[in-house]
Scaffold this motif. Structure first.
Motif, PDB file in Angstrom:
ATOM      1  N   ALA A 190      25.454  52.604  25.374  1.00  0.00           N
ATOM      2  CA  ALA A 190      25.738  52.666  26.139  1.00  0.00           C
ATOM      3  C   ALA A 190      27.583  53.198  26.449  1.00  0.00           C
ATOM      4  O   ALA A 190      28.381  53.097  26.184  1.00  0.00           O
ATOM      5  N   PRO A 191      27.784  53.201  27.814  1.00  0.00           N
ATOM      6  CA  PRO A 191      28.380  53.218  28.841  1.00  0.00           C
ATOM      7  C   PRO A 191      29.735  52.246  28.436  1.00  0.00           C
ATOM      8  O   PRO A 191      28.832  50.984  28.518  1.00  0.00           O
ATOM      9  N   GLY A 192      30.800  52.270  28.004  1.00  0.00           N
ATOM     10  CA  GLY A 192      31.734  51.275  27.408  1.00  0.00           C
ATOM     11  C   GLY A 192      31.540  50.658  26.344  1.00  0.00           C
ATOM     12  O   GLY A 192      32.488  50.388  25.749  1.00  0.00           O
ATOM     13  N   ALA A 193      30.514  51.511  25.239  1.00  0.00           N
ATOM     14  CA  ALA A 193      30.502  51.491  23.811  1.00  0.00           C
ATOM     15  C   ALA A 193      32.062  52.017  23.293  1.00  0.00           C
ATOM     16  O   ALA A 193      32.505  52.935  23.638  1.00  0.00           O
ATOM     17  N   GLY A 194      32.358  51.175  22.117  1.00  0.00           N
ATOM     18  CA  GLY A 194      33.132  51.624  21.514  1.00  0.00           C
ATOM     19  C   GLY A 194      32.929  52.475  20.485  1.00  0.00           C
ATOM     20  O   GLY A 194      31.731  52.461  19.664  1.00  0.00           O
ATOM     21  N   VAL A 195      34.337  53.686  20.625  1.00  0.00           N
ATOM     22  CA  VAL A 195      34.036  54.769  18.939  1.00  0.00           C
ATOM     23  C   VAL A 195      35.322  54.109  17.779  1.00  0.00           C
ATOM     24  O   VAL A 195      36.314  54.336  18.828  1.00  0.00           O
ATOM     25  N   VAL A 196      34.408  54.238  16.903  1.00  0.00           N
ATOM     26  CA  VAL A 196      35.502  53.528  15.957  1.00  0.00           C
ATOM     27  C   VAL A 196      35.624  55.006  15.498  1.00  0.00           C
ATOM     28  O   VAL A 196      34.249  54.778  13.728  1.00  0.00           O
ATOM     29  N   LEU A 197      36.459  55.656  14.364  1.00  0.00           N
ATOM     30  CA  LEU A 197      36.310  56.740  13.242  1.00  0.00           C
ATOM     31  C   LEU A 197      37.800  57.098  12.675  1.00  0.00           C
ATOM     32  O   LEU A 197      39.126  57.238  12.839  1.00  0.00           O
ATOM     33  N   THR A 198      37.411  56.764  10.961  1.00  0.00           N
ATOM     34  CA  THR A 198      38.723  57.348  10.890  1.00  0.00           C
ATOM     35  C   THR A 198      38.584  59.509  10.118  1.00  0.00           C
ATOM     36  O   THR A 198      38.002  59.055   9.826  1.00  0.00           O
ATOM     37  N   LEU A 199      39.803  59.087  10.427  1.00  0.00           N
ATOM     38  CA  LEU A 199      39.588  60.892  10.012  1.00  0.00           C
ATOM     39  C   LEU A 199      40.667  60.999   8.964  1.00  0.00           C
ATOM     40  O   LEU A 199      41.376  60.189   8.855  1.00  0.00           O
ATOM     41  N   LYS A 200      40.551  61.742   8.520  1.00  0.00           N
ATOM     42  CA  LYS A 200      40.622  62.003   6.829  1.00  0.00           C
ATOM     43  C   LYS A 200      41.514  63.534   7.357  1.00  0.00           C
ATOM     44  O   LYS A 200      41.181  64.352   7.345  1.00  0.00           O
ATOM     45  N   PHE A 201      42.630  63.172   6.895  1.00  0.00           N
ATOM     46  CA  PHE A 201      44.247  64.548   6.782  1.00  0.00           C
ATOM     47  C   PHE A 201      44.418  64.607   5.478  1.00  0.00           C
ATOM     48  O   PHE A 201      44.809  64.170   4.578  1.00  0.00           O
ATOM     49  N   PHE A 202      43.955  66.075   4.768  1.00  0.00           N
ATOM     50  CA  PHE A 202      43.501  66.975   2.844  1.00  0.00           C
ATOM     51  C   PHE A 202      45.156  67.186   3.310  1.00  0.00           C
ATOM     52  O   PHE A 202      45.471  67.959   4.227  1.00  0.00           O
ATOM     53  N   GLY A 203      45.923  66.723   2.292  1.00  0.00           N
ATOM     54  CA  GLY A 203      46.856  67.684   1.724  1.00  0.00           C
ATOM     55  C   GLY A 203      48.172  66.569   2.034  1.00  0.00           C
ATOM     56  O   GLY A 203      47.970  65.661   2.989  1.00  0.00           O
ATOM     57  N   ARG A 204      49.702  66.641   2.030  1.00  0.00           N
ATOM     58  CA  ARG A 204      50.527  66.216   1.272  1.00  0.00           C
ATOM     59  C   ARG A 204      51.575  66.193   2.429  1.00  0.00           C
ATOM     60  O   ARG A 204      51.937  65.438   3.600  1.00  0.00           O
TER      61      ARG A 204
END
Length: 144
Positions: free
Chosen positions: A62-76
């Motif tokens: 729905a418009p106004g809905a939240g999006v929560v995404l865990t981003l994975k960055f690989f490497g040091r």
């Protein structure tokens, strides 16, 4: 699984977003019950791959809905690895800021107010992307 808390229903849909059958089931659920108000995702993929997988799901929100995404960055060492290997694979040696800009561009115009935060629950190689579902000009509920 459905849980009701303070009158709000929470539907945990355990599925692989890349599975066409799962996407069809999600569209059917939206057609029957209305759009989702929150999308959370914790994929073990490069951030750009995760954004590409989630983009088709944004019209289900729905418009106004939240999006929560865990981003994975690989490497040091992203910058050091990039300098050491000019032709590195995606996700290794990339600057997080550049990747975040690309993810935000990939989710636009259906997700706005994109922010990236480093939560206490995130590891040193993770960040959490927060966004809000915007309303597009041609916005209409997806058909099943």
């Amino acid at each position: 699984t459905t849980t009701t808390t303070r009158g709000a229903a929470v539907h945990h849909l355990r599925c692989r977003v890349e599975d066409p059958a799962a996407q069809a089931a999600l569209r059917s659920r939206v057609h029957a019950r209305g759009r989702f108000h929150l999308l959370t995702c914790d994929l073990n993929h490069h951030p750009l791959q995760a954004a590409a997988l989630l983009r088709p799901l944004l019209p289900l929100l729905a418009p106004g809905a939240g999006v929560v995404l865990t981003l994975k960055f690989f490497g040091r060492n992203y910058r050091g690895a990039l300098k050491a290997r000019k032709h590195s694979a995606r996700g290794h040696g990339e600057d997080k800021g550049t990747v975040l800009q690309e993810v935000a561009a990939q989710l636009a115009p259906l997700a706005g107010d994109v922010r990236c935060v480093w939560l206490l629950a995130n590891t040193a190689y993770e960040r959490t992307l927060l966004a809000t579902r915007t309303e597009a000009d041609d916005d209409h509920p997806p058909s099943p």
